[in-house]
Design a protein around this motif. Structure first.
Motif, PDB file in Angstrom:
ATOM      1  N   VAL A 184      97.219  96.828-114.390  1.00  0.00           N
ATOM      2  CA  VAL A 184      97.909  96.245-113.227  1.00  0.00           C
ATOM      3  C   VAL A 184      97.107  96.491-111.949  1.00  0.00           C
ATOM      4  O   VAL A 184      96.958  95.588-111.112  1.00  0.00           O
ATOM      5  N   LEU A 185      96.569  97.692-111.785  1.00  0.00           N
ATOM      6  CA  LEU A 185      95.805  98.038-110.580  1.00  0.00           C
ATOM      7  C   LEU A 185      94.561  97.161-110.452  1.00  0.00           C
ATOM      8  O   LEU A 185      94.310  96.573-109.391  1.00  0.00           O
ATOM      9  N   ILE A 186      93.782  97.068-111.538  1.00  0.00           N
ATOM     10  CA  ILE A 186      92.536  96.278-111.494  1.00  0.00           C
ATOM     11  C   ILE A 186      92.845  94.797-111.270  1.00  0.00           C
ATOM     12  O   ILE A 186      92.180  94.127-110.468  1.00  0.00           O
ATOM     13  N   LEU A 187      93.873  94.285-111.966  1.00  0.00           N
ATOM     14  CA  LEU A 187      94.243  92.876-111.796  1.00  0.00           C
ATOM     15  C   LEU A 187      94.664  92.588-110.360  1.00  0.00           C
ATOM     16  O   LEU A 187      94.255  91.578-109.766  1.00  0.00           O
ATOM     17  N   THR A 188      95.452  93.504-109.776  1.00  0.00           N
ATOM     18  CA  THR A 188      95.894  93.331-108.387  1.00  0.00           C
ATOM     19  C   THR A 188      94.706  93.339-107.428  1.00  0.00           C
ATOM     20  O   THR A 188      94.623  92.507-106.513  1.00  0.00           O
ATOM     21  N   LEU A 189      93.777  94.272-107.630  1.00  0.00           N
ATOM     22  CA  LEU A 189      92.593  94.355-106.759  1.00  0.00           C
ATOM     23  C   LEU A 189      91.726  93.103-106.866  1.00  0.00           C
ATOM     24  O   LEU A 189      91.279  92.548-105.851  1.00  0.00           O
ATOM     25  N   VAL A 190      91.494  92.658-108.097  1.00  0.00           N
ATOM     26  CA  VAL A 190      90.633  91.485-108.317  1.00  0.00           C
ATOM     27  C   VAL A 190      91.257  90.245-107.681  1.00  0.00           C
ATOM     28  O   VAL A 190      90.576  89.469-106.982  1.00  0.00           O
ATOM     29  N   LEU A 191      92.552  90.042-107.925  1.00  0.00           N
ATOM     30  CA  LEU A 191      93.233  88.860-107.373  1.00  0.00           C
ATOM     31  C   LEU A 191      93.274  88.911-105.856  1.00  0.00           C
ATOM     32  O   LEU A 191      93.086  87.899-105.184  1.00  0.00           O
ATOM     33  N   ASN A 192      93.520  90.102-105.315  1.00  0.00           N
ATOM     34  CA  ASN A 192      93.625  90.229-103.864  1.00  0.00           C
ATOM     35  C   ASN A 192      92.286  90.006-103.182  1.00  0.00           C
ATOM     36  O   ASN A 192      92.213  89.393-102.111  1.00  0.00           O
ATOM     37  N   ASN A 193      91.208  90.482-103.801  1.00  0.00           N
ATOM     38  CA  ASN A 193      89.901  90.408-103.167  1.00  0.00           C
ATOM     39  C   ASN A 193      89.176  89.088-103.435  1.00  0.00           C
ATOM     40  O   ASN A 193      88.503  88.545-102.557  1.00  0.00           O
ATOM     41  N   TYR A 194      89.333  88.564-104.656  1.00  0.00           N
ATOM     42  CA  TYR A 194      88.577  87.366-105.025  1.00  0.00           C
ATOM     43  C   TYR A 194      89.441  86.109-105.111  1.00  0.00           C
ATOM     44  O   TYR A 194      88.899  85.008-105.179  1.00  0.00           O
ATOM     45  N   GLY A 195      90.752  86.282-105.136  1.00  0.00           N
ATOM     46  CA  GLY A 195      91.628  85.116-105.231  1.00  0.00           C
ATOM     47  C   GLY A 195      91.657  84.320-103.941  1.00  0.00           C
ATOM     48  O   GLY A 195      91.313  84.817-102.871  1.00  0.00           O
ATOM     49  N   LYS A 196      92.064  83.085-104.029  1.00  0.00           N
ATOM     50  CA  LYS A 196      92.155  82.206-102.866  1.00  0.00           C
ATOM     51  C   LYS A 196      93.619  81.881-102.567  1.00  0.00           C
ATOM     52  O   LYS A 196      94.423  81.678-103.484  1.00  0.00           O
ATOM     53  N   GLY A 197      93.944  81.813-101.269  1.00  0.00           N
ATOM     54  CA  GLY A 197      95.268  81.371-100.851  1.00  0.00           C
ATOM     55  C   GLY A 197      96.404  82.145-101.488  1.00  0.00           C
ATOM     56  O   GLY A 197      96.497  83.365-101.393  1.00  0.00           O
ATOM     57  N   ILE A 349     111.872  97.404-114.595  1.00  0.00           N
ATOM     58  CA  ILE A 349     110.402  97.351-114.549  1.00  0.00           C
ATOM     59  C   ILE A 349     109.834  98.698-114.973  1.00  0.00           C
ATOM     60  O   ILE A 349     110.198  99.740-114.412  1.00  0.00           O
ATOM     61  N   PRO A 350     108.959  98.743-115.973  1.00  0.00           N
ATOM     62  CA  PRO A 350     108.395 100.020-116.441  1.00  0.00           C
ATOM     63  C   PRO A 350     107.662 100.770-115.329  1.00  0.00           C
ATOM     64  O   PRO A 350     107.024 100.168-114.462  1.00  0.00           O
ATOM     65  N   GLN A 351     107.758 102.092-115.360  1.00  0.00           N
ATOM     66  CA  GLN A 351     107.145 102.929-114.334  1.00  0.00           C
ATOM     67  C   GLN A 351     105.629 102.708-114.190  1.00  0.00           C
ATOM     68  O   GLN A 351     105.130 102.641-113.059  1.00  0.00           O
ATOM     69  N   PRO A 352     104.863 102.591-115.287  1.00  0.00           N
ATOM     70  CA  PRO A 352     103.413 102.393-115.129  1.00  0.00           C
ATOM     71  C   PRO A 352     103.053 101.110-114.376  1.00  0.00           C
ATOM     72  O   PRO A 352     102.017 101.061-113.703  1.00  0.00           O
ATOM     73  N   VAL A 353     103.906 100.085-114.493  1.00  0.00           N
ATOM     74  CA  VAL A 353     103.655  98.843-113.758  1.00  0.00           C
ATOM     75  C   VAL A 353     103.799  99.096-112.258  1.00  0.00           C
ATOM     76  O   VAL A 353     102.971  98.657-111.449  1.00  0.00           O
ATOM     77  N   LEU A 354     104.849  99.835-111.882  1.00  0.00           N
ATOM     78  CA  LEU A 354     105.044 100.187-110.473  1.00  0.00           C
ATOM     79  C   LEU A 354     103.882 101.058-109.978  1.00  0.00           C
ATOM     80  O   LEU A 354     103.421 100.916-108.848  1.00  0.00           O
ATOM     81  N   GLY A 355     103.406 101.938-110.854  1.00  0.00           N
ATOM     82  CA  GLY A 355     102.300 102.808-110.465  1.00  0.00           C
ATOM     83  C   GLY A 355     101.029 102.046-110.158  1.00  0.00           C
ATOM     84  O   GLY A 355     100.296 102.396-109.222  1.00  0.00           O
ATOM     85  N   GLY A 356     100.759 100.994-110.917  1.00  0.00           N
ATOM     86  CA  GLY A 356      99.546 100.211-110.715  1.00  0.00           C
ATOM     87  C   GLY A 356      99.452  99.612-109.333  1.00  0.00           C
ATOM     88  O   GLY A 356      98.383  99.631-108.704  1.00  0.00           O
ATOM     89  N   VAL A 357     100.563  99.074-108.839  1.00  0.00           N
ATOM     90  CA  VAL A 357     100.548  98.478-107.495  1.00  0.00           C
ATOM     91  C   VAL A 357     100.830  99.523-106.425  1.00  0.00           C
ATOM     92  O   VAL A 357     100.370  99.409-105.288  1.00  0.00           O
ATOM     93  N   GLY A 358     101.584 100.574-106.781  1.00  0.00           N
ATOM     94  CA  GLY A 358     101.928 101.604-105.803  1.00  0.00           C
ATOM     95  C   GLY A 358     100.720 102.358-105.293  1.00  0.00           C
ATOM     96  O   GLY A 358     100.621 102.651-104.101  1.00  0.00           O
ATOM     97  N   ILE A 359      99.781 102.661-106.185  1.00  0.00           N
ATOM     98  CA  ILE A 359      98.573 103.384-105.778  1.00  0.00           C
ATOM     99  C   ILE A 359      97.811 102.596-104.713  1.00  0.00           C
ATOM    100  O   ILE A 359      97.364 103.155-103.701  1.00  0.00           O
ATOM    101  N   VAL A 360      97.688 101.295-104.927  1.00  0.00           N
ATOM    102  CA  VAL A 360      96.959 100.448-103.972  1.00  0.00           C
ATOM    103  C   VAL A 360      97.738 100.326-102.660  1.00  0.00           C
ATOM    104  O   VAL A 360      97.178 100.484-101.568  1.00  0.00           O
ATOM    105  N   MET A 361      99.043 100.073-102.761  1.00  0.00           N
ATOM    106  CA  MET A 361      99.855  99.855-101.563  1.00  0.00           C
ATOM    107  C   MET A 361      99.920 101.097-100.690  1.00  0.00           C
ATOM    108  O   MET A 361      99.695 101.045 -99.473  1.00  0.00           O
TER     109      MET A 361
END
Length: 450
Positions: A184-197, A349-361
């Protein structure tokens, strides 16, 4: 052009505070805010219900009422009604600061006593909101930067616990939990940095949805609560009755004072992330909305409401600061308050999913505080303020037992690392004086050395 305006122009937002995205985008962005705050909104009523020994039916009703109250308070805060509301993308919900006083009052007077103290305490906060001007003088950049940094740093242990599977869980720190978190963390970072719009702006939501779907076949999503929940629930105003007791109010006043301080710091953080001018009147309106939101909470059978610091990271990461998104988040939470099955689906929502985005946020929030402090001249005095405030704030966060022997009133005030660090920064900023260095004396000393 002054430094403040130059700083504001450095913040490139996809949607400014007054921008109004399409309905579809508002719903997507709104759910991001809900996911970030939902854990806190439902955990507090769960903890209180367990501590007070409430039955399953009452517990479900209290959770739904808390979601409904958070939604209504968010709408008031973000939309604004006359002098009430900060009118930014600020999400509201109940806070752990009120757990201890609620338990102490509830064990004697039950839910009616908690509701009465919630409403009376809210009036106290409303009165405080009219004295924000002298309070704001206590919050120069050295203090606000430290507080914003602390908000992120003190929340990071929460996200790490989420990443490991939830504090106290049997599989805490398992490779499966860590793997899901990293996905979740890597996917969020990749989408946020390289995604458009939209892809970039909705990176948190997409990351959480993907993580949620991955967890279903792995057996990490429990749908029992969804099956047991009713389809529609309508909370009754003052359903449990109300008891106004002065002793109960005394238990709540320190918590309200602490959350008022935290709210000022949180609103300053929201303002920094949203690129807006934060004057005394606007901050006061935000604190006033806190008080009004708490009255709403008590009326529907829930607990006090205050601004949620978790959502500052959503703004910073997605660059979406539109207050219309927060209003939509409030509307969605109101709907969830009436639809227990949907609320149960999100709360599962499973705790590890929240953790993936929580660390970044939460890391982003801490970085925003560092950015504010970078505009402060780091003299010996200012370094002492930052070091001591962060040291004590994180110390209480990492070792909460350090205040276990304090009187109940003081323990309530210093239980939060944010409030401990904030109070420390406020006091040191007033007490420590900047050393006056005379250039002439320095030159004379230099001449003697030469």
């Amino acid at each position: 052009m002054n430094k403040e305006k130059m700083h504001q122009r450095e913040i490139n937002l996809t949607y400014e505070v007054e921008d109004n995205p399409s309905l579809f985008k508002k719903i997507l962005f709104g759910f991001q805010h809900i996911f970030a705050a939902f854990g806190g909104i439902v955990v507090v009523p769960l903890v209180l219900s367990s501590a007070l020994g409430l039955d399953a039916k009452t517990t479900t009703a209290v959770i739904s009422a808390s979601i409904l109250a958070a939604g209504l308070a968010t709408i008031v805060q973000a939309k604004g009604f006359g002098p009430v509301g900060f009118k930014t993308s600020c999400i509201m919900g109940t806070d752990f600061t009120f757990v201890s006083p609620s338990i102490s009052v509830g064990t004697v007077l039950g839910l009616p006593g908690i509701i009465g103290a919630t409403i009376l305490g809210a009036i106290f906060e409303i009165i405080l909101s009219y004295f924000i001007r002298p309070l704001m003088k206590l919050f120069p950049p050295i203090v606000t930067g430290t507080v914003v940094c602390l908000i992120g740093l003190t929340l990071l242990p929460v996200s790490i616990d989420w990443a490991a599977g939830g504090y106290g869980s049997a599989d805490y720190g398992s490779m499966l939990n860590i793997s899901i978190t990293m996905l979740v963390l890597i996917l969020t970072l990749v989408l946020n940095n390289y995604g458009k719009g939209m892809i970039s702006s909705a990176s948190i939501l997409i990351g959480m949805i993907v993580g949620y779907l991955v967890c279903i076949p792995l057996g990490l999503v429990d749908f029992t609560a969804v099956q047991q929940a009713s389809w529609v629930s309508f909370p009754n105003i003052f359903e449990y009755g109300v008891i106004f007791d002065f002793k109960a109010l005394l238990a709540f006043i320190p918590a309200y004072f602490v959350t008022t301080i935290e709210t000022v710091g949180c609103l300053k953080a929201v303002g920094e992330a949203s690129n807006i001018d934060m004057n005394d009147k606007r901050i006061g309106s935000g604190v006033l909305a806190d008080g009004v939101g708490s009255i709403i909470g008590g009326a529907v059978g829930a607990f006090p409401n205050t601004s949620f610091s978790q959502n500052v990271g959503v703004i910073s990461l997605t660059k979406v600061a539109s207050r219309h998104v927060a209003v939509m988040a409030g509307i969605l939470m109101v709907a969830l308050g009436f639809l227990p099955k949907l609320a149960a689906l999100i709360s599962g929502i499973p705790q590890p999913v929240l953790g993936g985005v929580g660390i970044v946020m939460f890391g982003t929030v801490a970085a925003a505080g560092i950015k504010t402090l970078s505009r402060v001249k780091l003299t010996d005095r200012n370094l002492l303020i930052i070091a001591t405030s962060i040291g004590l704030g994180l110390g209480v966060t990492f070792r909460p037992d350090v205040i276990a022997q304090l009187p109940e009133g003081l323990k309530m005030i210093f239980a939060s690392g944010i409030s401990t660090g904030t109070i420390t920064a406020l006091v040191l900023n007033l007490v420590l004086k900047e050393k006056a260095i005379k250039i002439e004396e320095n030159r004379d000393a230099l001449g003697e050395v030469i």
